[in-house]
Every structure is written in C-alpha cells, then in structure tokens.
Design a protein around this motif. Sequence first.
Motif, PDB file in Angstrom:
ATOM      1  N   VAL A  63       0.841  -1.205   0.000  1.00  0.00           N
ATOM      2  CA  VAL A  63       0.000   0.000   0.000  1.00  0.00           C
ATOM      3  C   VAL A  63       0.872   1.250   0.000  1.00  0.00           C
ATOM      4  CG1 VAL A  63      -1.680   1.318   1.342  1.00  0.00           C
ATOM      5  CG2 VAL A  63      -1.972  -1.142   1.075  1.00  0.00           C
ATOM      6  N   GLY A  64       1.951   1.239   0.766  1.00  0.00           N
ATOM      7  CA  GLY A  64       2.850   2.389   0.788  1.00  0.00           C
ATOM      8  C   GLY A  64       3.461   2.656  -0.577  1.00  0.00           C
ATOM      9  N   ASP A  65       3.854   1.577  -1.273  1.00  0.00           N
ATOM     10  CA  ASP A  65       4.421   1.745  -2.615  1.00  0.00           C
ATOM     11  C   ASP A  65       3.415   2.367  -3.575  1.00  0.00           C
ATOM     12  OD1 ASP A  65       6.756   0.640  -1.716  1.00  0.00           O
ATOM     13  OD2 ASP A  65       6.337  -1.379  -2.488  1.00  0.00           O
ATOM     14  N   GLU A  66       2.146   1.952  -3.481  1.00  0.00           N
ATOM     15  CA  GLU A  66       1.116   2.497  -4.372  1.00  0.00           C
ATOM     16  C   GLU A  66       0.840   3.970  -4.057  1.00  0.00           C
ATOM     17  OE1 GLU A  66      -1.546   2.972  -7.358  1.00  0.00           O
ATOM     18  OE2 GLU A  66      -0.164   1.305  -7.040  1.00  0.00           O
ATOM     19  N   LEU A  67       0.798   4.308  -2.789  1.00  0.00           N
ATOM     20  CA  LEU A  67       0.583   5.713  -2.417  1.00  0.00           C
ATOM     21  C   LEU A  67       1.744   6.586  -2.889  1.00  0.00           C
ATOM     22  CD1 LEU A  67      -0.884   5.360   1.192  1.00  0.00           C
ATOM     23  CD2 LEU A  67      -2.112   6.019  -0.883  1.00  0.00           C
ATOM     24  N   ARG A  68       2.944   6.038  -2.842  1.00  0.00           N
ATOM     25  CA  ARG A  68       4.101   6.780  -3.330  1.00  0.00           C
ATOM     26  C   ARG A  68       3.982   7.048  -4.832  1.00  0.00           C
ATOM     27  NH1 ARG A  68       7.441   3.656  -1.361  1.00  0.00           N
ATOM     28  NH2 ARG A  68       7.962   4.745   0.581  1.00  0.00           N
ATOM     29  N   LYS A  69       3.461   6.067  -5.565  1.00  0.00           N
ATOM     30  CA  LYS A  69       3.254   6.260  -7.004  1.00  0.00           C
ATOM     31  C   LYS A  69       2.227   7.350  -7.283  1.00  0.00           C
ATOM     32  CE  LYS A  69       4.282   1.450  -8.303  1.00  0.00           C
ATOM     33  NZ  LYS A  69       3.705   0.208  -8.874  1.00  0.00           N
ATOM     34  N   ARG A  70       1.293   7.508  -6.374  1.00  0.00           N
ATOM     35  CA  ARG A  70       0.243   8.508  -6.560  1.00  0.00           C
ATOM     36  C   ARG A  70       0.670   9.894  -6.078  1.00  0.00           C
ATOM     37  NH1 ARG A  70      -5.504   5.307  -5.284  1.00  0.00           N
ATOM     38  NH2 ARG A  70      -4.971   3.431  -6.478  1.00  0.00           N
ATOM     39  N   GLY A  71       1.926  10.004  -5.660  1.00  0.00           N
ATOM     40  CA  GLY A  71       2.456  11.318  -5.316  1.00  0.00           C
ATOM     41  C   GLY A  71       2.552  11.621  -3.835  1.00  0.00           C
ATOM     42  N   PHE A  72       2.087  10.719  -2.962  1.00  0.00           N
ATOM     43  CA  PHE A  72       2.154  10.971  -1.522  1.00  0.00           C
ATOM     44  C   PHE A  72       3.583  10.775  -1.012  1.00  0.00           C
ATOM     45  CE2 PHE A  72      -2.304  10.044  -2.198  1.00  0.00           C
ATOM     46  CZ  PHE A  72      -2.951  10.921  -1.347  1.00  0.00           C
ATOM     47  N   LYS A  73       3.887  11.484   0.048  1.00  0.00           N
ATOM     48  CA  LYS A  73       5.169  11.308   0.728  1.00  0.00           C
ATOM     49  C   LYS A  73       4.975  10.251   1.810  1.00  0.00           C
ATOM     50  CE  LYS A  73       8.802  13.833   3.151  1.00  0.00           C
ATOM     51  NZ  LYS A  73       9.234  15.154   3.688  1.00  0.00           N
ATOM     52  N   ASP A 100      -4.617  19.693   8.961  1.00  0.00           N
ATOM     53  CA  ASP A 100      -5.579  20.249   8.002  1.00  0.00           C
ATOM     54  C   ASP A 100      -6.612  19.183   7.628  1.00  0.00           C
ATOM     55  OD1 ASP A 100      -6.951  21.624   6.097  1.00  0.00           O
ATOM     56  OD2 ASP A 100      -5.265  21.866   4.725  1.00  0.00           O
ATOM     57  N   LYS A 101      -7.883  19.516   7.780  1.00  0.00           N
ATOM     58  CA  LYS A 101      -8.950  18.559   7.468  1.00  0.00           C
ATOM     59  C   LYS A 101      -8.926  18.157   5.997  1.00  0.00           C
ATOM     60  CE  LYS A 101     -10.371  18.959  11.688  1.00  0.00           C
ATOM     61  NZ  LYS A 101     -10.074  17.877  12.665  1.00  0.00           N
ATOM     62  N   ALA A 102      -8.463  19.050   5.149  1.00  0.00           N
ATOM     63  CA  ALA A 102      -8.403  18.731   3.729  1.00  0.00           C
ATOM     64  C   ALA A 102      -7.413  17.607   3.459  1.00  0.00           C
ATOM     65  CB  ALA A 102      -8.024  19.972   2.934  1.00  0.00           C
ATOM     66  N   ALA A 103      -6.380  17.478   4.295  1.00  0.00           N
ATOM     67  CA  ALA A 103      -5.417  16.388   4.127  1.00  0.00           C
ATOM     68  C   ALA A 103      -6.096  15.042   4.353  1.00  0.00           C
ATOM     69  CB  ALA A 103      -4.250  16.574   5.091  1.00  0.00           C
ATOM     70  N   TYR A 104      -6.979  14.973   5.323  1.00  0.00           N
ATOM     71  CA  TYR A 104      -7.749  13.743   5.550  1.00  0.00           C
ATOM     72  C   TYR A 104      -8.622  13.423   4.335  1.00  0.00           C
ATOM     73  CZ  TYR A 104      -6.498  13.976  10.534  1.00  0.00           C
ATOM     74  OH  TYR A 104      -5.822  13.986  11.722  1.00  0.00           O
ATOM     75  N   SER A 105      -9.184  14.463   3.737  1.00  0.00           N
ATOM     76  CA  SER A 105     -10.052  14.243   2.579  1.00  0.00           C
ATOM     77  C   SER A 105      -9.269  13.689   1.396  1.00  0.00           C
ATOM     78  CB  SER A 105     -10.735  15.560   2.186  1.00  0.00           C
ATOM     79  OG  SER A 105     -11.524  16.065   3.239  1.00  0.00           O
ATOM     80  N   VAL A 106      -8.076  14.242   1.161  1.00  0.00           N
ATOM     81  CA  VAL A 106      -7.260  13.779   0.030  1.00  0.00           C
ATOM     82  C   VAL A 106      -6.819  12.338   0.239  1.00  0.00           C
ATOM     83  CG1 VAL A 106      -5.113  14.149  -1.233  1.00  0.00           C
ATOM     84  CG2 VAL A 106      -6.491  16.107  -0.523  1.00  0.00           C
ATOM     85  N   LEU A 107      -6.379  12.016   1.449  1.00  0.00           N
ATOM     86  CA  LEU A 107      -5.951  10.653   1.733  1.00  0.00           C
ATOM     87  C   LEU A 107      -7.137   9.693   1.778  1.00  0.00           C
ATOM     88  CD1 LEU A 107      -3.649   8.744   2.379  1.00  0.00           C
ATOM     89  CD2 LEU A 107      -3.840   9.408   4.798  1.00  0.00           C
ATOM     90  N   GLY A 108      -8.255  10.164   2.336  1.00  0.00           N
ATOM     91  CA  GLY A 108      -9.446   9.312   2.420  1.00  0.00           C
ATOM     92  C   GLY A 108     -10.032   8.979   1.069  1.00  0.00           C
ATOM     93  N   ALA A 109      -9.755   9.793   0.053  1.00  0.00           N
ATOM     94  CA  ALA A 109     -10.262   9.497  -1.291  1.00  0.00           C
ATOM     95  C   ALA A 109      -9.597   8.269  -1.885  1.00  0.00           C
ATOM     96  CB  ALA A 109     -10.041  10.704  -2.203  1.00  0.00           C
ATOM     97  N   LYS A 119      -7.102   4.675  -9.073  1.00  0.00           N
ATOM     98  CA  LYS A 119      -6.656   6.072  -9.130  1.00  0.00           C
ATOM     99  C   LYS A 119      -7.661   6.960  -9.862  1.00  0.00           C
ATOM    100  CE  LYS A 119      -2.667   8.976 -10.232  1.00  0.00           C
ATOM    101  NZ  LYS A 119      -3.509  10.062 -10.743  1.00  0.00           N
ATOM    102  N   GLU A 120      -8.291   6.422 -10.915  1.00  0.00           N
ATOM    103  CA  GLU A 120      -9.290   7.226 -11.639  1.00  0.00           C
ATOM    104  C   GLU A 120     -10.460   7.583 -10.735  1.00  0.00           C
ATOM    105  OE1 GLU A 120      -8.667   3.830 -12.936  1.00  0.00           O
ATOM    106  OE2 GLU A 120      -6.762   4.745 -13.511  1.00  0.00           O
ATOM    107  N   ASP A 121     -10.898   6.616  -9.930  1.00  0.00           N
ATOM    108  CA  ASP A 121     -12.017   6.881  -9.017  1.00  0.00           C
ATOM    109  C   ASP A 121     -11.601   7.881  -7.938  1.00  0.00           C
ATOM    110  OD1 ASP A 121     -13.523   5.075 -10.464  1.00  0.00           O
ATOM    111  OD2 ASP A 121     -13.076   3.385  -9.130  1.00  0.00           O
ATOM    112  N   ALA A 122     -10.399   7.742  -7.426  1.00  0.00           N
ATOM    113  CA  ALA A 122      -9.918   8.682  -6.410  1.00  0.00           C
ATOM    114  C   ALA A 122      -9.822  10.087  -6.975  1.00  0.00           C
ATOM    115  CB  ALA A 122      -8.570   8.214  -5.876  1.00  0.00           C
ATOM    116  N   ASP A 123      -9.369  10.200  -8.228  1.00  0.00           N
ATOM    117  CA  ASP A 123      -9.265  11.526  -8.854  1.00  0.00           C
ATOM    118  C   ASP A 123     -10.640  12.161  -9.031  1.00  0.00           C
ATOM    119  OD1 ASP A 123      -6.542  11.262  -8.953  1.00  0.00           O
ATOM    120  OD2 ASP A 123      -6.473  10.601 -11.046  1.00  0.00           O
ATOM    121  N   LYS A 124     -11.645  11.349  -9.325  1.00  0.00           N
ATOM    122  CA  LYS A 124     -13.002  11.881  -9.467  1.00  0.00           C
ATOM    123  C   LYS A 124     -13.518  12.418  -8.131  1.00  0.00           C
ATOM    124  CE  LYS A 124     -14.379   8.903 -13.322  1.00  0.00           C
ATOM    125  NZ  LYS A 124     -15.299   7.801 -13.753  1.00  0.00           N
TER     126      LYS A 124
END
Length: 212
Positions: free
Chosen positions: A113-123, A151-160, A191-196
């Motif tokens: 999961v960490g590797d996939e999140l890294r691919k999506r741009g997360f640190k 920041d609550k928005a950070a939870y939203s981005v990760l929760g997506a 990733k497409e669903d998360a971007d939506k």
Amino acid sequence: MSMLTPPGMGGKYRVTGTAYPRMRRPRRRRVVLAILGSIVALGLLGYGTLQLIDVFRGGDKKTAAGHGKDCTGTTRARTAAASAAPAVALPKPAQITVNVYNATPRSGLAKSVGDELRKRGFKVGKVGNAPATFDKKVAGTGILLGSPKTDKAAYSVLGAQLTGATQQNDARATADVDLILGTAFKELSKKEDADKVLAALAHPAPAPSSKC
C-alpha cells in the motif's frame, strides 16, 4: 269638544279621535337624495365595467409576462453566479506525509500500500505493523490518525484513496497522518475513481437557485 282641543278653539281647528296627522318629508329633499343615489350607483357601475374590461384584455397575462422578463438575461446570470460554490483548495499529495501500518494478519500489506501511495504522489514515511493498540483490532477498512491541528483537507485527500476509512486524533504535534489498515481492507480505490472524488471535493456542486 275633544280634550285635545284648546279652550276657545273649534271648527276646523278641532282635533278629534286618536290619530295624528302624518308629517311628510319635503319634496325638495327627496329629489336631492334620489340624485345622489343615482350618482353613486353610476360610479360603482363604471368601476365594475373597467375591471371586467381589464380582465378580458389579459391584464393578468401582462403581469405574468413582466415577471418572466425579469427572470431572464442579466438577472438570471447574476442568480446563477451567486449560487455557484467557490472552488476548494486541496493540498497536493506531495504535501501529505503518510505512515502506513498493517493491523491485519496479511503479511506485507503495509509495504504494498505504501508503494502504491508513493506512485500517486504521496510522501510515505514509516511503514510496518500497527501498534498493539490497533493490531488486529480495526474491523473496518482503515483509520486515519493524526493531530487535531492537522488540516482537514489532508484527511479528505488521503481518504479518497480508500473507501470507508474513519478519522481519529491523538496527541501528536506533527502534521503527518497514520493510515492503519483494517481487516476489511482489500485494496486502494482505483486512481481514476480517487481523482473523481478529489475533483468533486475541489469543485462542489452549486446550490439550487430559486425558480422564477
């Protein structure tokens, strides 16, 4: 002589019997009242006639058309602009540090999961097994754990990135967020669903405007 006849009077001035002579209203007054009544009646008749003419000519339609005209052009554009929700500034994935912890019996889940999140741009920060407080105790998809000041928005981005994750706070002073994977977790959202989801969060739907 009757009792009503004054002494010394008789002849044609005598009043006999119990009936009194009826006093008639002067003729001039009756004529004046009749004329005034006729004027009032004619005025009421003329007002009613004008009202009927206005109805038959479509006075209500003109009023409705006037209201409809007010709801077009500039007025409608201003209403739409006022009801449009402003865009929300969400943090970029690179601005969010995520620690991935595995609270399930599945081996190597946190690393994949960490590797996939890294691919999506997360640190991605720490990766490993969940602390004893959460290990094998998270029944849902996962928990997002962070500081109350995060920041609550950070939870939203990760929760997506995954569906059904809940949010909790602890006493940390840093801005990083823990993603604790629960037993109901299968995989990250596509990733497409998360971007939506992120696009919908960044551009909320406008509030419904009032109809004319």
